[in-house]
Design a protein around this motif. Structure first.
Motif, mmCIF file in Angstrom:
data_model
loop_
_atom_site.group_PDB
_atom_site.id
_atom_site.type_symbol
_atom_site.label_atom_id
_atom_site.label_comp_id
_atom_site.label_asym_id
_atom_site.label_seq_id
_atom_site.Cartn_x
_atom_site.Cartn_y
_atom_site.Cartn_z
ATOM 1 N N GLN A 113 5.134 -4.889 7.166
ATOM 2 C CA GLN A 113 5.946 -3.666 7.250
ATOM 3 C C GLN A 113 5.010 -2.482 7.447
ATOM 4 O O GLN A 113 4.104 -2.261 6.651
ATOM 5 C CB GLN A 113 6.741 -3.485 5.959
ATOM 6 C CG GLN A 113 7.533 -2.210 5.872
ATOM 7 C CD GLN A 113 8.270 -2.104 4.552
ATOM 8 O OE1 GLN A 113 8.997 -3.008 4.167
ATOM 9 N NE2 GLN A 113 8.077 -1.001 3.853
ATOM 10 N N VAL A 114 5.232 -1.744 8.534
ATOM 11 C CA VAL A 114 4.444 -0.556 8.838
ATOM 12 C C VAL A 114 5.404 0.523 9.313
ATOM 13 O O VAL A 114 6.247 0.251 10.188
ATOM 14 C CB VAL A 114 3.393 -0.845 9.947
ATOM 15 C CG1 VAL A 114 2.604 0.399 10.285
ATOM 16 C CG2 VAL A 114 2.474 -1.985 9.528
ATOM 17 N N LEU A 120 0.863 -1.176 0.000
ATOM 18 C CA LEU A 120 0.000 0.000 0.000
ATOM 19 C C LEU A 120 0.892 1.217 0.000
ATOM 20 O O LEU A 120 1.682 1.422 0.930
ATOM 21 C CB LEU A 120 -0.915 -0.008 1.236
ATOM 22 C CG LEU A 120 -1.842 1.191 1.403
ATOM 23 C CD1 LEU A 120 -2.879 1.222 0.270
ATOM 24 C CD2 LEU A 120 -2.541 1.148 2.757
ATOM 25 N N GLY A 121 0.808 1.989 -1.077
ATOM 26 C CA GLY A 121 1.648 3.168 -1.171
ATOM 27 C C GLY A 121 1.347 3.961 -2.420
ATOM 28 O O GLY A 121 0.460 3.606 -3.208
ATOM 29 N N ALA A 134 6.368 4.265 -6.396
ATOM 30 C CA ALA A 134 7.306 4.252 -5.271
ATOM 31 C C ALA A 134 7.164 2.937 -4.519
ATOM 32 O O ALA A 134 6.137 2.264 -4.617
ATOM 33 C CB ALA A 134 7.024 5.418 -4.333
ATOM 34 N N ASP A 135 8.207 2.574 -3.778
ATOM 35 C CA ASP A 135 8.120 1.372 -2.957
ATOM 36 C C ASP A 135 7.057 1.586 -1.883
ATOM 37 O O ASP A 135 6.986 2.648 -1.267
ATOM 38 C CB ASP A 135 9.470 1.083 -2.307
ATOM 39 C CG ASP A 135 9.489 -0.235 -1.563
ATOM 40 O OD1 ASP A 135 8.863 -1.206 -2.050
ATOM 41 O OD2 ASP A 135 10.113 -0.298 -0.496
ATOM 42 N N SER A 136 6.227 0.605 -1.678
ATOM 43 C CA SER A 136 5.137 0.713 -0.709
ATOM 44 C C SER A 136 5.679 0.767 0.711
ATOM 45 O O SER A 136 6.407 -0.135 1.132
ATOM 46 C CB SER A 136 4.204 -0.487 -0.839
ATOM 47 O OG SER A 136 3.635 -0.531 -2.124
ATOM 48 N N PRO A 137 5.307 1.788 1.484
ATOM 49 C CA PRO A 137 5.761 1.845 2.867
ATOM 50 C C PRO A 137 5.010 0.881 3.780
ATOM 51 O O PRO A 137 5.470 0.563 4.866
ATOM 52 C CB PRO A 137 5.492 3.295 3.276
ATOM 53 C CG PRO A 137 4.394 3.741 2.377
ATOM 54 C CD PRO A 137 4.575 2.991 1.088
ATOM 55 N N ILE A 138 3.849 0.409 3.331
ATOM 56 C CA ILE A 138 3.051 -0.535 4.109
ATOM 57 C C ILE A 138 2.931 -1.822 3.292
ATOM 58 O O ILE A 138 2.553 -1.780 2.118
ATOM 59 C CB ILE A 138 1.658 0.041 4.416
ATOM 60 C CG1 ILE A 138 1.787 1.381 5.153
ATOM 61 C CG2 ILE A 138 0.827 -0.954 5.207
ATOM 62 C CD1 ILE A 138 0.497 2.161 5.246
ATOM 63 N N LYS A 139 3.256 -2.950 3.918
ATOM 64 C CA LYS A 139 3.191 -4.239 3.219
ATOM 65 C C LYS A 139 2.556 -5.277 4.132
ATOM 66 O O LYS A 139 2.671 -5.191 5.352
ATOM 67 C CB LYS A 139 4.585 -4.702 2.790
ATOM 68 C CG LYS A 139 5.220 -3.783 1.776
ATOM 69 C CD LYS A 139 6.608 -4.222 1.394
ATOM 70 C CE LYS A 139 7.176 -3.231 0.375
ATOM 71 N NZ LYS A 139 8.581 -3.467 0.110
#
Length: 83
Positions: free
Chosen positions: A79-80, A48-49, A53-58
């Motif tokens: 990842q949060v 989720l992002g 860009a690389d998602s900061p939430i996974k």
């Protein structure tokens, strides 16, 4: 259900997703890798992002299916960001 939220039925899941979209209006869900499964169980990872860009939430979700329809999903946050 995941560590932060729970939604029951279509309306509950829709409300859960709407809450995420309201909190992060410029973010989108994206599939990470390929879903895999066994029998009526499916595992998939998501991000989720912002676009591009690389998602900061996974996270990783586990779904139980019956007759090809989702019966339940249990989500885990991998990842949060802090805060």
């Amino acid at each position: 259900v995941d560590p932060l939220m729970k939604g029951d039925g279509r309306d509950g899941i829709d409300a859960l997703i709407a809450g995420v979209q309201q909190r992060f209006p410029d973010f989108k869900f994206s599939l990470i890798g390929e879903p895999n499964g066994y029998g009526d169980h499916v595992r998939f990872s998501w991000g989720l992002g912002p676009d591009g860009a690389d998602s900061p939430i996974k996270g990783t979700d586990f779904a139980v299916l019956k007759d090809g329809r989702i019966q339940s999903i249990t989500g885990f946050l991998d990842q949060v960001p802090a805060g």
